[in-house]
Design a protein around this motif. Sequence first.
Motif, PDB file in Angstrom:
ATOM      1  N   UNK A  34       8.586  59.247 -10.873  1.00  0.00           N
ATOM      2  CA  UNK A  34       8.120  58.357 -10.844  1.00  0.00           C
ATOM      3  C   UNK A  34       7.179  57.849  -9.835  1.00  0.00           C
ATOM      4  N   UNK A  35       7.832  57.499  -8.883  1.00  0.00           N
ATOM      5  CA  UNK A  35       7.710  57.341  -7.235  1.00  0.00           C
ATOM      6  C   UNK A  35       6.724  58.730  -6.495  1.00  0.00           C
ATOM      7  N   UNK A  36       6.719  59.848  -6.990  1.00  0.00           N
ATOM      8  CA  UNK A  36       6.563  61.516  -6.525  1.00  0.00           C
ATOM      9  C   UNK A  36       4.638  61.210  -7.748  1.00  0.00           C
ATOM     10  N   UNK A  37       4.783  60.977  -8.871  1.00  0.00           N
ATOM     11  CA  UNK A  37       3.472  60.240  -9.460  1.00  0.00           C
ATOM     12  C   UNK A  37       2.967  59.637  -8.720  1.00  0.00           C
ATOM     13  N   UNK A  38       3.612  58.728  -8.537  1.00  0.00           N
ATOM     14  CA  UNK A  38       2.031  58.012  -8.023  1.00  0.00           C
ATOM     15  C   UNK A  38       1.923  57.841  -6.186  1.00  0.00           C
ATOM     16  N   UNK A  39       2.363  58.492  -5.463  1.00  0.00           N
ATOM     17  CA  UNK A  39       2.376  59.221  -4.868  1.00  0.00           C
ATOM     18  C   UNK A  39       1.324  59.991  -4.999  1.00  0.00           C
ATOM     19  N   UNK A  40       1.200  60.939  -5.684  1.00  0.00           N
ATOM     20  CA  UNK A  40       0.322  62.174  -5.944  1.00  0.00           C
ATOM     21  C   UNK A  40      -1.257  61.288  -6.978  1.00  0.00           C
ATOM     22  N   UNK A  41      -0.952  60.110  -8.054  1.00  0.00           N
ATOM     23  CA  UNK A  41      -2.305  59.648  -8.070  1.00  0.00           C
ATOM     24  C   UNK A  41      -2.943  59.280  -7.015  1.00  0.00           C
ATOM     25  N   UNK A  42      -2.145  58.279  -6.295  1.00  0.00           N
ATOM     26  CA  UNK A  42      -2.845  57.804  -5.132  1.00  0.00           C
ATOM     27  C   UNK A  42      -3.174  58.780  -4.245  1.00  0.00           C
ATOM     28  N   UNK A  43      -3.173  60.024  -4.269  1.00  0.00           N
ATOM     29  CA  UNK A  43      -3.819  61.112  -2.970  1.00  0.00           C
ATOM     30  C   UNK A  43      -4.600  62.074  -4.020  1.00  0.00           C
ATOM     31  N   UNK A  44      -4.471  62.172  -5.323  1.00  0.00           N
ATOM     32  CA  UNK A  44      -5.134  62.559  -5.295  1.00  0.00           C
ATOM     33  C   UNK A  44      -6.800  63.635  -5.419  1.00  0.00           C
ATOM     34  N   UNK A  45      -7.436  62.265  -4.994  1.00  0.00           N
ATOM     35  CA  UNK A  45      -8.583  62.466  -4.013  1.00  0.00           C
ATOM     36  C   UNK A  45      -8.881  63.260  -2.902  1.00  0.00           C
ATOM     37  N   UNK A  46      -7.450  63.848  -1.863  1.00  0.00           N
ATOM     38  CA  UNK A  46      -7.565  63.909  -1.528  1.00  0.00           C
ATOM     39  C   UNK A  46      -7.186  65.381  -0.509  1.00  0.00           C
TER      40      UNK A  46
END
Length: 83
Positions: free
Chosen positions: A35-47
């Motif tokens: 969940x923690x890695x997925x959250x990082x991915x979700x927050x940074x997907x745009x860049x």
Amino acid sequence: MQVWQIPNGLPHPRLGLAVPKKTAKRANRRNYMKRAVREWFRLNRHRLAANDIVVRVRQPFNAAGRAEVWRQLDQAVEHKHHG
């Protein structure tokens, strides 16, 4: 933590994730790390570049270590994105 990136030919990045039982025996601990890695991915997907990003968590971490894991992910993606 190991991070690999491969161009995927799509207009967006994708995430692959592995947290082996060897890293954390209990499913709830493995799920927290995912969940923690997925959250990082979700927050940074745009860049992120349009790559398939595969993350293999090798050391267990908890809420206190999440910021450090996110920093490592940022560093790994930036390093590979520019190099």
